[in-house]
Write a protein that holds these residues in place. Structure first.
Motif, short mmCIF file in Angstrom:
data_model
loop_
_atom_site.label_atom_id
_atom_site.label_comp_id
_atom_site.label_asym_id
_atom_site.label_seq_id
_atom_site.Cartn_x
_atom_site.Cartn_y
_atom_site.Cartn_z
N LYS A 98 28.64 36.55 -5.96
CA LYS A 98 27.68 36.57 -4.86
C LYS A 98 28.45 36.21 -3.60
O LYS A 98 29.11 35.18 -3.54
CB LYS A 98 26.57 35.57 -5.11
N PRO A 99 28.37 37.09 -2.57
CA PRO A 99 29.15 36.83 -1.36
C PRO A 99 28.63 35.62 -0.59
O PRO A 99 27.42 35.38 -0.54
CB PRO A 99 29.01 38.11 -0.55
N ALA A 100 29.56 34.88 -0.01
CA ALA A 100 29.19 33.77 0.86
C ALA A 100 28.47 34.34 2.09
O ALA A 100 28.70 35.49 2.47
CB ALA A 100 30.43 32.99 1.27
N PRO A 101 27.59 33.57 2.71
CA PRO A 101 26.84 34.06 3.87
C PRO A 101 27.70 34.66 4.98
O PRO A 101 27.29 35.62 5.62
CB PRO A 101 26.09 32.82 4.36
N ILE A 102 28.90 34.13 5.19
CA ILE A 102 29.74 34.66 6.27
C ILE A 102 30.10 36.13 6.05
O ILE A 102 30.29 36.87 6.99
CB ILE A 102 31.02 33.81 6.46
N PHE A 103 30.15 36.55 4.78
CA PHE A 103 30.51 37.94 4.48
C PHE A 103 29.34 38.90 4.70
O PHE A 103 29.52 40.12 4.63
CB PHE A 103 31.05 38.05 3.06
N ILE A 104 28.18 38.36 4.95
CA ILE A 104 27.01 39.17 5.30
C ILE A 104 26.69 39.02 6.79
O ILE A 104 26.53 39.99 7.51
CB ILE A 104 25.80 38.78 4.44
N ILE A 105 26.66 37.79 7.26
CA ILE A 105 26.31 37.51 8.65
C ILE A 105 27.42 37.96 9.60
O ILE A 105 27.14 38.54 10.65
CB ILE A 105 25.99 36.01 8.83
N GLY A 106 28.67 37.70 9.23
CA GLY A 106 29.80 38.06 10.10
C GLY A 106 29.84 39.54 10.46
O GLY A 106 29.88 39.89 11.65
N PRO A 107 29.83 40.43 9.47
CA PRO A 107 29.83 41.86 9.80
C PRO A 107 28.60 42.29 10.60
O PRO A 107 28.69 43.15 11.48
CB PRO A 107 29.86 42.55 8.43
N ALA A 108 27.45 41.67 10.33
CA ALA A 108 26.24 42.01 11.09
C ALA A 108 26.40 41.62 12.56
O ALA A 108 26.05 42.40 13.45
CB ALA A 108 25.01 41.33 10.48
N VAL A 109 26.93 40.44 12.81
CA VAL A 109 27.17 40.00 14.19
C VAL A 109 28.15 40.96 14.88
O VAL A 109 27.92 41.38 16.03
CB VAL A 109 27.69 38.55 14.24
#
Length: 138
Positions: free
Chosen positions: A49-60
């Protein structure tokens, strides 16, 4: 600068951003999941399960790219689909794809060309979508 921000159609920015983000999710978890894992040298590892930064970072980052694209499209007065596609080709190839390959060429990416092709193609398709949406809703 502030007046340019006020002139942007923020609904189009939001729609373009959502499309770019959804494309990323589909691109890396459905369409090219295995190839992406190979490019990172992780083809034999169980997906974690990816850490939040790997989802939020690309979105930002996608949001910033979308806003910047809107500013440039407006500042350059580009308002046709052919102009949007030309813009996407120049920005996508000249900045996004080139920078993706530059980031990939380091000792932490075992297959930099493979990674560059997968990730660079994502950004190229993404900026085409962003540019078309922004021009369509201008």
């Amino acid at each position: 600068m502030m007046s340019q921000l006020a002139n942007i159609n923020w609904i189009s920015v939001l729609i373009a951003f959502v499309a770019y983000t959804i494309l990323g999710g589909v691109w890396f978890t459905v369409l090219f999941k295995k190839q992406y894992a190979i490019s990172l040298g992780k083809e034999n590892e169980l997906p974690a399960k990816p850490a939040p930064i790997f989802i939020i970072g690309p979105a930002v980052c996608s949001f910033i790219i979308t806003i910047t694209s809107a500013l440039l499209l407006y500042a350059l007065g580009l308002d046709t689909y052919s102009q949007a596609m030309g813009f996407a080709f120049i920005v996508g190839g000249g900045y996004l794809v080139a920078n993706t390959f530059n980031i990939a060429i380091n000792p932490n990416i075992p297959y930099p060309i493979h990674y560059g092709i997968i990730s660079g193609a994502y950004h190229l398709v993404g900026i085409f979508i962003v540019s078309i949406v922004l021009v369509a809703m201008r």
